[in-house]
Design a protein around this motif. Structure first.
Motif, short mmCIF file in Angstrom:
data_model
loop_
_atom_site.label_atom_id
_atom_site.label_comp_id
_atom_site.label_asym_id
_atom_site.label_seq_id
_atom_site.Cartn_x
_atom_site.Cartn_y
_atom_site.Cartn_z
N ALA A 135 0.83 -1.21 0.00
CA ALA A 135 0.00 0.00 0.00
C ALA A 135 0.87 1.26 0.00
O ALA A 135 0.59 2.23 -0.72
N LEU A 136 1.93 1.25 0.81
CA LEU A 136 2.83 2.40 0.86
C LEU A 136 3.53 2.61 -0.47
O LEU A 136 3.70 3.75 -0.93
N ALA A 137 3.94 1.53 -1.11
CA ALA A 137 4.60 1.62 -2.41
C ALA A 137 3.67 2.24 -3.45
O ALA A 137 4.08 3.12 -4.23
N ALA A 138 2.41 1.81 -3.45
CA ALA A 138 1.44 2.34 -4.42
C ALA A 138 1.18 3.82 -4.16
O ALA A 138 1.16 4.64 -5.09
N LEU A 139 1.00 4.18 -2.88
CA LEU A 139 0.75 5.58 -2.54
C LEU A 139 1.95 6.45 -2.87
O LEU A 139 1.80 7.56 -3.40
N SER A 140 3.15 5.96 -2.59
CA SER A 140 4.37 6.72 -2.86
C SER A 140 4.57 6.91 -4.36
O SER A 140 4.96 7.99 -4.81
N TYR A 141 4.29 5.85 -5.12
CA TYR A 141 4.43 5.96 -6.58
C TYR A 141 3.48 7.02 -7.12
O TYR A 141 3.86 7.86 -7.95
N TYR B 120 2.16 9.59 -5.48
CA TYR B 120 2.53 10.93 -5.02
C TYR B 120 3.73 11.48 -5.78
O TYR B 120 3.69 12.61 -6.29
N PHE B 121 4.81 10.69 -5.87
CA PHE B 121 6.02 11.21 -6.48
C PHE B 121 5.89 11.32 -8.00
O PHE B 121 6.53 12.17 -8.61
#
Length: 268
Positions: free
Chosen positions: A253-259, A261-262
């Motif tokens: 989930a963090l990887a998807a959200l970070s992708y 956002y950045f």
């Protein structure tokens, strides 16, 4: 954002994530980019506050660390000897020393962290699914062979986002070590490994600090120590009744959200 608030935020992030399998380095890279604290001085600050996390482990396992200063701890036939610790850290120290420069140059970015988060999460799920029968229930029962195998898995953690604790615990599960014993061993070998890595980084980067940075370092160090201690207690209790799966799904989930956002930030 004030220096005090930045120090508290990064200290909390370090303390919460250093010893649970979600990657403290990955989180600090992501959070540092998010709040705009990602210059060379920030990198040195993050190394310093890791020493606070190390101190929390020493306090928590003080009885076991005191044992390392006795003659008994140097007998490789005894449980959890100095040799068991060495077997777990020598592989990653050697590879880390040889690849230190390219790792710092090419892997410390949000997108490489995202890759590490996903790959590390997959590794943890595989370890839970295909790990051997748990015949080693206590950290004092870990063999030299098991320790060395766990040390090999720790090499994955040189890629930011993989997580040192996630890699070592996964390797331990594959070797038939219980989650609790795996976590205990992971935390104990973290102390000499992180201490050496921190000193090495500091010697190479101390020039980036000024006298004004000492206040931030002090605040971050104390926060990281206190939060790390609480995180260790919570994580060990969590492992008594739960698997690593929840952390793997959090990483995805963090990887998807970070992708998202950045990528949006880059487009703008």
């Amino acid at each position: 954002m004030s220096d005090t608030l930045i120090a508290i935020i990064i200290g909390i992030v370090e303390g919460l994530t250093e010893f649970i399998p979600v990657s403290s380095t990955g989180h600090m890279i992501l959070v540092g980019n998010l709040i705009g604290y990602n210059d060379e001085a920030a990198s040195v600050f993050e190394v310093f506050i890791q020493l606070g996390a190390i101190l929390a482990v020493i306090f928590f396992y003080k009885d076991k660390f005191q044992r390392f200063f006795t003659a008994e701890a140097w007998d490789k036939n005894n449980s959890l000897s100095v040799w068991h610790v060495a077997a777990g850290i020598v592989p990653v120290m050697g590879i880390g020393y040889l690849l230190h420069k390219p790792i710092k140059m090419y892997l410390f970015s949000p997108y490489t962290v995202i890759i590490g988060l996903i790959a590390g999460g997959v590794m943890m799920l595989l370890a839970e699914r295909f790990g051997g029968r748990k015949h080693t229930e206590d950290v004092m029962q870990i063999t030299l062979k098991q320790a060395f195998f766990v040390g090999l898995f720790q090499i994955f953690a040189l890629w930011p986002g993989f997580s040192r604790s996630g890699s070592t615990i996964s390797g331990a599960l594959f070797m038939g070590i219980s989650r609790k014993a795996a976590a205990d061993y992971s935390f104990i070998i973290a102390v000499p490994l992180m201490f050496v890595a921190c000193i090495y980084d500091l010697l190479k980067s101390m020039h980036a600090l000024s006298g004004n940075d000492l206040y931030m370092i002090s605040v971050g160090f104390v926060v990281a120590f206190l939060v790390s201690y609480v995180a260790i207690v919570w994580f060990l209790r969590f492992l008594n009744k739960s698997s690593l799966a929840a952390f793997a799904y959090y990483r995805f989930a963090l990887a998807a959200l970070s992708y998202w956002y950045f990528t949006c930030k880059l487009i703008k």
